[in-house]
Structures are given as structure tokens and as C-alpha cells.
Design an enzyme around this catalytic site. Sequence first.
Site, PDB file in Angstrom:
ATOM      1  N   HIS A  35       0.933  -1.141  -0.144  1.00 36.66           N
ATOM      2  CA  HIS A  35      -0.012  -0.088   0.080  1.00 36.66           C
ATOM      3  C   HIS A  35       0.748   1.402   0.177  1.00 36.66           C
ATOM      4  O   HIS A  35       2.153   1.079   0.457  1.00 36.66           O
ATOM      5  CB  HIS A  35      -0.937  -0.102   1.270  1.00 36.66           C
ATOM      6  CG  HIS A  35      -1.443  -0.998   1.559  1.00 36.66           C
ATOM      7  ND1 HIS A  35      -2.938  -1.085   1.575  1.00 36.66           N
ATOM      8  CD2 HIS A  35      -1.185  -2.244   2.255  1.00 36.66           C
ATOM      9  CE1 HIS A  35      -3.466  -2.255   1.860  1.00 36.66           C
ATOM     10  NE2 HIS A  35      -2.510  -2.909   2.407  1.00 36.66           N
ATOM     11  N   TYR A  36       0.339   2.601  -0.341  1.00 31.42           N
ATOM     12  CA  TYR A  36       0.813   3.374   0.044  1.00 31.42           C
ATOM     13  C   TYR A  36      -0.042   4.431   0.857  1.00 31.42           C
ATOM     14  O   TYR A  36      -1.382   4.192   0.920  1.00 31.42           O
ATOM     15  CB  TYR A  36       1.140   4.625  -0.903  1.00 31.42           C
ATOM     16  CG  TYR A  36       0.218   5.094  -2.110  1.00 31.42           C
ATOM     17  CD1 TYR A  36      -0.986   5.495  -1.891  1.00 31.42           C
ATOM     18  CD2 TYR A  36       0.420   4.878  -3.546  1.00 31.42           C
ATOM     19  CE1 TYR A  36      -2.071   6.019  -2.665  1.00 31.42           C
ATOM     20  CE2 TYR A  36      -0.506   5.231  -4.230  1.00 31.42           C
ATOM     21  CZ  TYR A  36      -1.527   5.838  -4.138  1.00 31.42           C
ATOM     22  OH  TYR A  36      -2.710   6.076  -4.913  1.00 31.42           O
ATOM     23  N   THR A  37       0.229   5.227   1.845  1.00 32.49           N
ATOM     24  CA  THR A  37      -0.607   5.884   2.848  1.00 32.49           C
ATOM     25  C   THR A  37      -1.381   7.101   2.675  1.00 32.49           C
ATOM     26  O   THR A  37      -2.359   7.291   3.199  1.00 32.49           O
ATOM     27  CB  THR A  37       0.257   6.162   4.143  1.00 32.49           C
ATOM     28  OG1 THR A  37       1.424   7.194   3.715  1.00 32.49           O
ATOM     29  CG2 THR A  37       0.953   4.924   4.476  1.00 32.49           C
ATOM     30  N   GLU A  92       2.527  -0.794   4.459  1.00 25.71           N
ATOM     31  CA  GLU A  92       2.192   0.416   4.130  1.00 25.71           C
ATOM     32  C   GLU A  92       3.338   1.235   3.907  1.00 25.71           C
ATOM     33  O   GLU A  92       4.396   1.141   4.677  1.00 25.71           O
ATOM     34  CB  GLU A  92       1.380   1.122   5.188  1.00 25.71           C
ATOM     35  CG  GLU A  92       0.022   0.742   5.251  1.00 25.71           C
ATOM     36  CD  GLU A  92      -1.030   1.358   4.340  1.00 25.71           C
ATOM     37  OE1 GLU A  92      -0.763   2.154   3.551  1.00 25.71           O
ATOM     38  OE2 GLU A  92      -2.036   1.158   4.598  1.00 25.71           O
ATOM     39  N   HIS A 122      -2.563  -3.443  -3.300  1.00 27.41           N
ATOM     40  CA  HIS A 122      -3.787  -3.110  -2.781  1.00 27.41           C
ATOM     41  C   HIS A 122      -4.895  -3.066  -3.771  1.00 27.41           C
ATOM     42  O   HIS A 122      -6.147  -3.531  -3.719  1.00 27.41           O
ATOM     43  CB  HIS A 122      -4.049  -1.958  -1.913  1.00 27.41           C
ATOM     44  CG  HIS A 122      -4.976  -1.766  -0.868  1.00 27.41           C
ATOM     45  ND1 HIS A 122      -5.494  -0.728   0.172  1.00 27.41           N
ATOM     46  CD2 HIS A 122      -6.197  -2.711  -0.508  1.00 27.41           C
ATOM     47  CE1 HIS A 122      -6.636  -0.874   0.617  1.00 27.41           C
ATOM     48  NE2 HIS A 122      -6.958  -2.144   0.174  1.00 27.41           N
ATOM     49  N   ASP A 173      -3.907   1.820  -4.857  1.00 29.18           N
ATOM     50  CA  ASP A 173      -2.339   1.938  -4.410  1.00 29.18           C
ATOM     51  C   ASP A 173      -1.946   0.665  -4.517  1.00 29.18           C
ATOM     52  O   ASP A 173      -2.715  -0.409  -4.606  1.00 29.18           O
ATOM     53  CB  ASP A 173      -2.511   2.258  -2.857  1.00 29.18           C
ATOM     54  CG  ASP A 173      -3.325   1.654  -1.924  1.00 29.18           C
ATOM     55  OD1 ASP A 173      -4.423   1.186  -2.206  1.00 29.18           O
ATOM     56  OD2 ASP A 173      -2.819   1.297  -0.891  1.00 29.18           O
TER      57      ASP A 173
HETATM   58 ZN   LIG Z   1      -4.009   0.442   0.739  1.00 22.57          ZN
END
Ligand SMILES: [Zn+2]
Length: 287
Positions: free
Chosen positions: A57-59, A121, A169, A179
Site C-alpha cells: 500500500h501507500y498511505t 504500508e 492493494h 495503491d
Molecule cells: Zn491501501
Amino acid sequence: MNRLRQVAAALLLPLLLPLLTAGCATPGMGTTEGGIPVVTTHTAKGQDSRVLFLVIHYTVADRAQSLHILTEREVSAHYLLTDETPPRIHRLVDENRRAWHSGVSGWKGHRLLNASSIGIEIVHPGFRKRPDGEREYLPFPEAQIDALIPLVRDIVARHQIRPERVLGHGEVTPAYKEDPGPTFPWHRLAAAGVVPPLPGLAQAARVAAQRATYEAALPDAAWFQQQLQQWGYVIERTGQWDEQSRRVMMNFQMRYRPALYRGDMDAESAALLWVLNNPPPAPKAAP
Ligand SMILES: [Zn+2]
């Protein structure tokens, strides 16, 4: 009575432990973490990790906000990779426990992947809106990817996660996520051997040949839906190129053809999908 025994065992264990560790331990005996005596002489061959997937993921949020959100709210991840120099890796959830990172997710018959995945993340803003309203996805710093790859390699090796089960994700939750986005360097993870080679790079000739075929006659929506489902995406086979199909295709393209990810059906995407679903025959082993 049983409860009484449990309580007694729990109370006595701290007193007995120093004795046990001092050399009085009975071989082949142990206890559960709660202090229940168990026989440990037999271990089953038939077992594996509960972890089948790794989700990246990225946040969107910055470092401080990310830490706050992922520790104080109803969302979490096992690891948070920061954007410091050098980046640091926070462990927020023990790998044996479920982190809440994947929501209503699925892949190849598996559903609700929080129960069967590790989540990482990455502190990263995602995208910014350009004046014309289009999203401009921002690049990932090299140092972050340099820190991510050994972490992925470590997790994958310990849980024996198949390379094709290291996913973004957006791939497992395409309805409302995208993401880690089209700038995430999957090719670097592929070069490191922690995800499968990208067909556009590793099998360029096969992709080009299939592309020519599909340029002559583009497959229909039903074909694309079947191929996307075969590879693993959760998609309804409606026969129409509807919004859910576009979202799945967009996430496929972000990973496999990041130069163009509108979610449209096109010959290059068809060729990439076909090559993924039809790997070249393995070389025959020497007799
Ligand atoms: Zn995510």
C-alpha cells in the site's frame, strides 16, 4: 475443575519456570503460552503458514499522520515503511496477528485477505491533482524501494508466499483502491526476484506476437473479464465493459502497462493478460 487447574497452572508457572529452565525440564514436554501442559514429541509434517499473500500500500498521509492513523484508528498494517533518510520500518502488528489493511478484498477464490496476508504500508503521498484536474502520480524514492525489497524478501521466504501472491492493494480491492499506483516500480521487485518477471519485459517477443493478433481482432468484454478472473482478479463476468471492469483493468494496467491505465480494453493489455495466463512451457529436465 478444569478452570481451577488452568488458574493454578497459570499461577504456578512463573514460580516453576526458573526451575524448569535450570535444567529440570522434562524432555518432550512443554506448555501453551497460557501454561497448559502439552506433549511436544510429535510434530506434523502437514502444515504451513497461515500467510498466503503480501499486500503493498501507500498511505497518502505523511509520516506522522500515517503513524497516528495506523496505530490509533480502525485501520492498521503489519509494517510501515517511512520516507526518512534512511527509511525506517515500523512493525505495528505482529505477523501472527491480523492487521486491518485490505478491507473487502479478494484474489483467485480467496476472500477478505486480512486473515491470510501481511500488509506493508509505504509513507507516500500517492498523487497530486494537476490544474487540469488529472491525477499526477508521484515517484517512489529509490531509498524506499531499496529498503522495501529486503523486507518483502524476508517475509516471502519465511511464509513461503508464492511470488504471484505479492500484490498491490488496488489489485485485491479494485472497486475503490488503486495503491500503490502506476509509479510503483514492480520491475525493481521483479528484478530482485520477489515477484514474477513482468511479461512486457521478460517475454516481449511473445507479447508482441499476441498483440499483433489482437490488433487484427480485439477480444470482447467477456474475454477480458474471463482472462482477468483467471489471473486472479475479482471481477463479475457481465459481458459488458462496465465500471467494475474498468476499475479492475485500470489496476491491472497500473502494474503491467503503467504508461496507460484508463481501464480501456486494448490489444496490448489483451496480449499481456494472455501471456500471463499462458506461461511458456517449462524446459524439459535432462533424462
Ligand atoms: Zn491501501
